[in-house]
Scaffold this motif. Structure first.
Motif, PDB file in Angstrom:
ATOM      1  N   THR B  51      12.633  -6.968  -8.438  1.00  0.00           N
ATOM      2  CA  THR B  51      13.560  -6.332  -9.405  1.00  0.00           C
ATOM      3  C   THR B  51      14.344  -5.173  -8.802  1.00  0.00           C
ATOM      4  OG1 THR B  51      12.100  -4.683 -10.440  1.00  0.00           O
ATOM      5  CG2 THR B  51      11.952  -6.921 -11.295  1.00  0.00           C
ATOM      6  N   TYR B  52      14.597  -5.243  -7.494  1.00  0.00           N
ATOM      7  CA  TYR B  52      15.483  -4.246  -6.898  1.00  0.00           C
ATOM      8  C   TYR B  52      16.910  -4.489  -7.381  1.00  0.00           C
ATOM      9  CZ  TYR B  52      12.089  -2.351  -3.537  1.00  0.00           C
ATOM     10  OH  TYR B  52      11.023  -1.712  -2.956  1.00  0.00           O
ATOM     11  N   GLU B  71       7.645  -3.549 -17.682  1.00  0.00           N
ATOM     12  CA  GLU B  71       6.596  -2.662 -17.176  1.00  0.00           C
ATOM     13  C   GLU B  71       5.250  -3.353 -17.001  1.00  0.00           C
ATOM     14  OE1 GLU B  71       5.488  -0.247 -21.240  1.00  0.00           O
ATOM     15  OE2 GLU B  71       7.281   0.364 -20.155  1.00  0.00           O
ATOM     16  N   ASP B  72       5.078  -4.515 -17.622  1.00  0.00           N
ATOM     17  CA  ASP B  72       3.827  -5.253 -17.421  1.00  0.00           C
ATOM     18  C   ASP B  72       3.898  -6.151 -16.186  1.00  0.00           C
ATOM     19  OD1 ASP B  72       2.656  -4.192 -19.715  1.00  0.00           O
ATOM     20  OD2 ASP B  72       3.704  -5.640 -20.981  1.00  0.00           O
ATOM     21  N   MET B  74       6.318  -5.801 -13.422  1.00  0.00           N
ATOM     22  CA  MET B  74       6.692  -5.167 -12.140  1.00  0.00           C
ATOM     23  C   MET B  74       5.506  -4.786 -11.259  1.00  0.00           C
ATOM     24  SD  MET B  74      10.141  -2.992 -13.002  1.00  0.00           S
ATOM     25  CE  MET B  74      10.167  -2.076 -11.478  1.00  0.00           C
ATOM     26  N   PRO B  75       4.426  -4.289 -11.841  1.00  0.00           N
ATOM     27  CA  PRO B  75       3.275  -3.951 -10.976  1.00  0.00           C
ATOM     28  C   PRO B  75       2.572  -5.169 -10.361  1.00  0.00           C
ATOM     29  CG  PRO B  75       3.173  -2.771 -13.061  1.00  0.00           C
ATOM     30  CD  PRO B  75       4.225  -3.814 -13.212  1.00  0.00           C
ATOM     31  N   ASP B  78       4.471  -6.867  -5.139  1.00  0.00           N
ATOM     32  CA  ASP B  78       4.587  -5.877  -4.076  1.00  0.00           C
ATOM     33  C   ASP B  78       5.581  -6.363  -3.044  1.00  0.00           C
ATOM     34  OD1 ASP B  78       3.224  -3.354  -3.713  1.00  0.00           O
ATOM     35  OD2 ASP B  78       1.451  -4.478  -4.346  1.00  0.00           O
ATOM     36  N   PHE B  79       6.531  -5.540  -2.733  1.00  0.00           N
ATOM     37  CA  PHE B  79       7.583  -5.912  -1.795  1.00  0.00           C
ATOM     38  C   PHE B  79       7.508  -4.956  -0.603  1.00  0.00           C
ATOM     39  CE2 PHE B  79      12.496  -6.142  -1.279  1.00  0.00           C
ATOM     40  CZ  PHE B  79      12.349  -6.980  -0.202  1.00  0.00           C
ATOM     41  N   HIS B  81       8.883  -4.018   2.999  1.00  0.00           N
ATOM     42  CA  HIS B  81      10.018  -4.230   3.906  1.00  0.00           C
ATOM     43  C   HIS B  81      10.117  -3.037   4.838  1.00  0.00           C
ATOM     44  CE1 HIS B  81      12.034  -1.377   1.236  1.00  0.00           C
ATOM     45  NE2 HIS B  81      11.553  -2.103   0.243  1.00  0.00           N
ATOM     46  N   GLU B  83      10.832   0.284   6.345  1.00  0.00           N
ATOM     47  CA  GLU B  83      11.170   1.580   5.753  1.00  0.00           C
ATOM     48  C   GLU B  83      11.445   2.564   6.877  1.00  0.00           C
ATOM     49  OE1 GLU B  83      11.561   2.770   2.790  1.00  0.00           O
ATOM     50  OE2 GLU B  83      10.550   1.454   1.365  1.00  0.00           O
ATOM     51  N   LEU B  98      -1.956   7.477  -3.318  1.00  0.00           N
ATOM     52  CA  LEU B  98      -0.760   7.211  -4.140  1.00  0.00           C
ATOM     53  C   LEU B  98      -0.784   5.777  -4.663  1.00  0.00           C
ATOM     54  CD1 LEU B  98       2.054   8.637  -4.837  1.00  0.00           C
ATOM     55  CD2 LEU B  98       2.984   7.223  -3.023  1.00  0.00           C
ATOM     56  N   SER B  99      -1.102   4.846  -3.767  1.00  0.00           N
ATOM     57  CA  SER B  99      -1.146   3.428  -4.175  1.00  0.00           C
ATOM     58  C   SER B  99      -2.201   3.221  -5.252  1.00  0.00           C
ATOM     59  CB  SER B  99      -1.464   2.532  -2.977  1.00  0.00           C
ATOM     60  OG  SER B  99      -0.484   2.699  -1.994  1.00  0.00           O
ATOM     61  N   ARG B 101      -3.270   5.378  -7.423  1.00  0.00           N
ATOM     62  CA  ARG B 101      -2.882   5.985  -8.697  1.00  0.00           C
ATOM     63  C   ARG B 101      -1.891   5.111  -9.472  1.00  0.00           C
ATOM     64  NH1 ARG B 101      -0.305  10.653  -9.335  1.00  0.00           N
ATOM     65  NH2 ARG B 101       0.464  10.803  -7.208  1.00  0.00           N
ATOM     66  N   TYR B 102      -1.007   4.429  -8.731  1.00  0.00           N
ATOM     67  CA  TYR B 102       0.009   3.635  -9.426  1.00  0.00           C
ATOM     68  C   TYR B 102      -0.423   2.185  -9.646  1.00  0.00           C
ATOM     69  CZ  TYR B 102       3.429   7.355  -9.320  1.00  0.00           C
ATOM     70  OH  TYR B 102       4.094   8.546  -9.549  1.00  0.00           O
ATOM     71  N   LYS B 103      -1.333   1.699  -8.789  1.00  0.00           N
ATOM     72  CA  LYS B 103      -1.763   0.307  -8.937  1.00  0.00           C
ATOM     73  C   LYS B 103      -3.276   0.296  -9.098  1.00  0.00           C
ATOM     74  CE  LYS B 103       2.287  -1.519  -7.065  1.00  0.00           C
ATOM     75  NZ  LYS B 103       3.012  -2.719  -6.813  1.00  0.00           N
TER      76      LYS B 103
END
Lengths: 222, 298
Positions: B51-52, B71-72, B74-75, B78-79, B81, B83, B98-99, B101-103
């Motif tokens: 969804t970029y 929001e259900d 998108m998590p 995982d993309f 590429h 960086e 960080l990962s 906390r968000y996942k």
């Protein structure tokens, strides 16, 4: 789980602003004291730490808005945060930081004000409401600057035209509150500054909506 | 189980058509090789799943739903590429936190075990790592998120050969692989072909190939034998590459081997072998306008 993502985003974006503030406040304080040591309070008595600080907070938050608005959207999407959630986190974080920064400046102003060689007068002459209302207005002006910066950041991330449009909107918003104050004060019979407060609130709402519009379908660049 | 489906998907950026009429289905438990020349549209295709970007027309679904701003959903994706971490002061350890906390599905122990294979110092900032090490961190985090859809876009770029081998092994042994879709977009076809269950080739924004590896490899073959016999056998066939060594010649031929061809080869005493995936890919995506169709190498 989804609300957590907004909460996490708010905390992370606030942390970034906090790191910026930890650089900004000491640098600002050193420059302020340095200027008074060089020129003396006789020349600059109308520049109290609090009044200068509250004004420069706007510039700092404008810059933070630009950095966060344009620099962290990709990071957020990569973590599974939606554009809407990022927008919410951004506006919550901006609000928190604006309040925190305003309070910090006031507290520091009280401490720095004890120094014998610094300015004492407040240059916020156009705010003549109850002191609490004056402070709320100042904090909201800082928040407005953050939202304007965020709009510029997101605008330029989107493309150059949106960036330019964001600058135009920012300039108009900046003038609007000062320009409409006398008109609103006279028309509604309010204390001086109330017009600014009303306009700032209106402009903040507009900027939140425009920020959302800019971010809604933003394409992430890789 | 999470499926990813493209139905008649088009993507236009301004007036330029980037992807056209894309119809694909990605199923759990499979590793997909996404191949294509530079600028073919591989990264763009993956960025749609992540969804970029938003599709211009057609339907893209992940787990049966439109993933865009969902929001259900998108998590679940995982993309990973390339960086630019040149100014990233976050430590590897903080990246793991960080990962997590968000996942919520992020498996920290698994991530640590994967990173351990690359000897990554967790206390180091991302900008202090070499490009290969940064890529290894990305690759490890991608596998450790345990997301049902993991998209690796040229993730091995910058890794040295031993690290790439480790990554390939980690992909094959990925935890909960049977329930996950893993897409590997790459230029290094020769190294990764054994990983793929299915091959997807994007060419000029269109899907040129979408089939299991076995079927794909049947699209071409190589025959070896006496040079004159090879010439006779291949005279009405599409020879894409030929090599001669003394009286022996080897020809790479595009096209499926029919029963008739097989008997002819037997009669002529020619040897059959499978064409390499990389050769097939190169030949199928070569723009031949104004070029020779056959490359003769002596």
């Amino acid at each position: 789980m989804n609300n957590n993502r907004v909460k996490n985003g708010t905390m992370d974006l606030s942390y970034i602003s906090l790191i910026g503030a930890l650089w900004y406040i000491p640098i600002f304080t050193v420059i302020y004291i340095g200027i008074f040591l060089i020129f003396g309070s006789g020349e600059l008595d109308n520049l109290s730490y609090m009044s200068v600080g509250l004004n420069s907070n706007r510039i700092f938050m404008l810059v933070m808005g630009i950095i966060i608005g344009g620099g962290f959207i990709k990071w957020a999407i990569g973590l599974g945060v939606t554009r809407k959630q990022f927008h919410k986190a951004n506006i919550y974080s901006g609000a928190m930081m604006s309040v925190a920064l305003t309070i910090t400046m006031i507290v520091l102003g009280l401490i720095i004000g004890l120094l014998p060689f610094v300015g004492t007068e407040n240059i916020q002459h156009n705010l003549d409401m109850h002191p609490v209302m004056n402070l709320i207005t100042v904090a909201l002006q800082v928040y407005l600057a953050y939202l304007a910066g965020s709009l510029i950041g997101i605008g330029f991330y989107k493309n150059g035209w949106f960036g330019a449009l964001a600058i135009v909107i920012t300039v108009v918003c900046n003038f609007l509150s000062e320009a409409l104050d006398p008109f609103l004060v006279n028309a509604l019979g309010l204390a001086e500054g109330a017009g600014i407060l009303i306009t700032v609130i209106a402009v903040i709402i507009v900027l939140i909506i425009v920020n959302r519009y800019f971010i809604k379908d933003i394409a992430i660049k890789i | 189980m999470v499926n990813v489906e493209f139905r008649d998907v088009d993507l236009r950026i301004r007036k330029e058509v980037i992807l056209q009429d894309v119809n694909l289905t990605f199923e759990p438990g499979k590793i997909y090789g996404l191949l294509g020349r530079n600028g073919a549209g591989k990264t763009t295709l993956l960025s749609l799943i992540a969804t970029y970007r938003k599709v211009t027309s057609g339907t893209l679904t992940v787990a049966g739903e439109n993933p865009y701003e969902n929001e259900d959903i998108m998590p679940l994706v995982d993309f990973l590429h390339q960086e630019d971490y040149s100014e990233e002061s976050t430590t590897v350890e903080d990246y793991l936190k960080l990962s997590k906390r968000y996942k919520s599905s992020f498996d920290t122990d698994y991530a640590l075990s994967l990173l351990d294979e690359y000897n990554i110092n967790l206390k180091k900032q991302m900008m202090e790592l070499s490009r290969g090490q940064q890529a290894a961190v990305d690759a490890s985090l991608g596998l450790a998120t345990m997301s049902p859809v993991v998209l690796f876009d040229e993730v091995t770029n910058g890794m040295d050969a031993p690290s790439r081998e480790k990554f390939y092994s980690q992909v094959l042994n990925a935890k909960n692989r049977e329930n996950r879709i893993i897409v590997l977009s790459t230029h290094i076809v020769s190294e990764m072909d054994y990983l793929f269950d299915e091959v997807i080739i994007i060419h000029h924004g269109k899907v040129l190939v979408d089939e299991p590896v076995d079927e794909f490899l049947e699209r071409g073959y190589q025959v070896t034998g006496n040079a004159s016999d090879i010439d006779a056998y291949s005279k009405d066939k599409r020879v894409v590459k030929a090599r001669t060594l003394g009286p022996t010649k080897a020809a790479a031929i595009l096209g499926r081997l029919s029963d008739e061809d097989a008997s002819l080869m037997e009669e002529m005493n020619l040897t059959y072998s499978v064409m390499r995936m990389q050769d097939l890919f190169i030949n199928m995506t070569e723009d031949r306008s104004g070029k020779e169709h056959t490359h003769e190498q002596q």
